[in-house]
Enzyme design. Structure first.
Site, PDB file in Angstrom:
ATOM      1  N   CYS A 232      -4.765  -3.045   2.963  1.00  0.00           N
ATOM      2  CA  CYS A 232      -4.570  -2.921   4.329  1.00  0.00           C
ATOM      3  C   CYS A 232      -5.861  -3.281   5.142  1.00  0.00           C
ATOM      4  O   CYS A 232      -5.971  -4.337   5.395  1.00  0.00           O
ATOM      5  CB  CYS A 232      -3.913  -1.667   4.511  1.00  0.00           C
ATOM      6  SG  CYS A 232      -3.069  -1.645   6.155  1.00  0.00           S
TER       7      CYS A 232
ATOM      8  N   ASN B  76       0.270  -0.874   5.322  1.00  0.00           N
ATOM      9  CA  ASN B  76       1.243  -0.732   6.274  1.00  0.00           C
ATOM     10  C   ASN B  76       0.703  -0.480   7.549  1.00  0.00           C
ATOM     11  O   ASN B  76      -0.346   0.057   7.921  1.00  0.00           O
ATOM     12  CB  ASN B  76       1.292   0.861   5.755  1.00  0.00           C
ATOM     13  CG  ASN B  76       2.012   1.385   4.610  1.00  0.00           C
ATOM     14  OD1 ASN B  76       3.311   1.581   4.500  1.00  0.00           O
ATOM     15  ND2 ASN B  76       1.232   1.224   3.553  1.00  0.00           N
TER      16      ASN B  76
ATOM     17  N   GLU C  51       0.890  -1.190  -0.093  1.00  0.00           N
ATOM     18  CA  GLU C  51      -0.039  -0.140   0.111  1.00  0.00           C
ATOM     19  C   GLU C  51       1.031   1.339   0.115  1.00  0.00           C
ATOM     20  O   GLU C  51       1.904   1.080   0.720  1.00  0.00           O
ATOM     21  CB  GLU C  51      -0.915   0.205   1.411  1.00  0.00           C
ATOM     22  CG  GLU C  51      -1.661   1.267   1.614  1.00  0.00           C
ATOM     23  CD  GLU C  51      -2.144   1.323   2.900  1.00  0.00           C
ATOM     24  OE1 GLU C  51      -1.603   0.818   3.955  1.00  0.00           O
ATOM     25  OE2 GLU C  51      -3.134   1.580   3.149  1.00  0.00           O
TER      26      GLU C  51
ATOM     27  N   GLU D  47      -5.917   8.581   8.175  1.00  0.00           N
ATOM     28  CA  GLU D  47      -6.230   8.417   6.845  1.00  0.00           C
ATOM     29  C   GLU D  47      -7.696   9.140   6.431  1.00  0.00           C
ATOM     30  O   GLU D  47      -8.156   9.238   5.236  1.00  0.00           O
ATOM     31  CB  GLU D  47      -6.336   6.600   6.644  1.00  0.00           C
ATOM     32  CG  GLU D  47      -5.132   5.911   6.590  1.00  0.00           C
ATOM     33  CD  GLU D  47      -5.549   4.507   5.921  1.00  0.00           C
ATOM     34  OE1 GLU D  47      -5.953   4.582   4.678  1.00  0.00           O
ATOM     35  OE2 GLU D  47      -5.065   3.628   6.526  1.00  0.00           O
TER      36      GLU D  47
ATOM     37  N   LYS E 253      -9.425   2.453  -1.585  1.00  0.00           N
ATOM     38  CA  LYS E 253      -9.674   1.662  -0.511  1.00  0.00           C
ATOM     39  C   LYS E 253     -10.959   1.924   0.227  1.00  0.00           C
ATOM     40  O   LYS E 253     -11.318   3.327   0.430  1.00  0.00           O
ATOM     41  CB  LYS E 253      -8.507   2.264   0.522  1.00  0.00           C
ATOM     42  CG  LYS E 253      -8.315   1.302   2.046  1.00  0.00           C
ATOM     43  CD  LYS E 253      -7.279   1.743   2.516  1.00  0.00           C
ATOM     44  CE  LYS E 253      -7.229   1.261   3.937  1.00  0.00           C
ATOM     45  NZ  LYS E 253      -5.659   1.577   4.518  1.00  0.00           N
TER      46      LYS E 253
ATOM     47  N   ASN F 243      -6.953   6.432  -1.406  1.00  0.00           N
ATOM     48  CA  ASN F 243      -5.819   5.482  -1.025  1.00  0.00           C
ATOM     49  C   ASN F 243      -6.150   4.334  -2.143  1.00  0.00           C
ATOM     50  O   ASN F 243      -6.975   3.657  -1.848  1.00  0.00           O
ATOM     51  CB  ASN F 243      -6.024   4.943   0.269  1.00  0.00           C
ATOM     52  CG  ASN F 243      -4.848   4.264   0.602  1.00  0.00           C
ATOM     53  OD1 ASN F 243      -4.040   3.632  -0.002  1.00  0.00           O
ATOM     54  ND2 ASN F 243      -4.746   4.051   1.991  1.00  0.00           N
TER      55      ASN F 243
END
Ligand code: CDV
Length: 312
Positions: free
Chosen positions: A170, A195, A47, A144, A125, A108
């Protein structure tokens, strides 16, 4: 004849704030060549693979954040060499990056790139962890929810290298719903970059327990959905903040076929029998025969848990 695909997880060690795109791309190219040397036809990168995991910092100058960490096009002049190398080697890849659209939206994202260097599919994401507000007392941030919008492309699969392949990113790996939606579209491989901080931002938790959760989730998601699962970490101390490695290739049996040993740049590889799940899909996890969606309505109707006992 059984379909075989040799797949690699190309783990990245730390990328610090000062590392340029050129530094990241050179390392990604080296990993790609290494994977090719090991016979891989498909490589899964992490990612946000072109930069440090920047949501760990509160930053107020959005223009600077955009310039330093987001990609306005993919490929871009800086990332094109990775696509060129993949085309030269005839190898496909998955990679995660921070996407800034022409309309100014930020996601993302991850893409699936074919062995001819063309983009086959994109995923944005859906499960964004962390918070949007500054937590000055915390050892680090997980912003995020500040830097990205929730993905708007849904969970999709693509015909890819003679398989059906889906993408996740993720934190999605913690949500069975995401895997099941891919499995209901026939996913045979799920590619996922991550991550994951070694330390829990919210409360003290032994690092080994965090890795334990990572492993049991991967094994159960692969088995319950009868898919190959490739999960690739960005790992090690980025600007002093540690993230665990444990990149994995998990078989549809739920067994770990390959696992990284370091928190540095490292390639792991496995010859995946894509038809290994055939019996499982015909019996235990024959969805058409056994699923009962009429009893699953709460899954889509309710977001948070509410205490609603049957005897109230
Ligand atoms: N990048 C991530 O999504 N990380 C989350 C952390 C914050 C828990 C993860 O699920 O690994």
């Amino acid at each position: 004849m059984a379909r075989q695909l040799r797949i690699a997880a190309a783990q990245l060690g730390p990328l610090n704030k000062t590392d340029s795109r050129a530094v990241a791309v050179a390392r990604l190219k080296k990993l790609l060549k290494e994977a090719h040397g090991m016979g891989a036809k498909f490589v899964v990168f992490p990612e946000l693979a072109f930069t440090t995991f920047f949501p760990r910092w509160w930053m107020e100058d959005q223009a600077e954040v955009d310039a330093r960490f987001f990609e306005k096009s993919m490929p871009s002049p800086a990332t094109q060499p990775l696509f060129d190398e993949a085309k030269k080697l005839g190898i496909g890849f998955y990679i995660g990056y921070a996407e800034l659209t022409p309309e100014g939206r930020r996601f993302n994202s991850a893409i699936l790139v074919g062995p001819d260097g063309s983009i086959v599919g994109k995923y944005r994401k859906v499960h964004l962890p962390g918070h949007a507000e500054h937590k000055p007392q915390a050892a680090f941030q997980h912003l995020e929810k500040k830097y990205f919008e929730v993905g708007d492309l849904g969970f999709r699969v693509w015909r890819y290298l003679d398989t059906i392949t889906g993408m996740l990113i993720c934190n999605d790996r913690r949500w069975p719903e995401a895997f099941r939606v891919l499995a209901l579209q026939g996913a045979e491989i799920v590619a996922l970059g991550f991550n994951t901080p070694t330390e829990n931002l919210h409360y003290p938790e032994p690092p080994a327990l965090r890795v334990h959760h990572h492993l049991i989730m991967a094994q159960s998601m692969a088995f319950q959905n009868a898919t190959w699962l490739v999960e690739t970490a960005k790992a090690g101390y980025e600007d002093g903040f540690r993230m665990f490695g444990h990149s994995l290739i998990v078989a549809p049996s739920g067994e770990i076929a390959a696992k990284s040993q370091t928190e540095e740049d490292e390639v792991i590889c496995y010859n995946c029998d894509i038809d290994l799940a055939a019996n499982l899909k015909k019996t235990m996890f024959n969805f058409a025969a056994h699923r009962r969606p009429e009893h699953y309505r709460l899954i889509v109707e309710r977001t948070g848990a509410e205490v609603t006992p049957a005897n109230d």
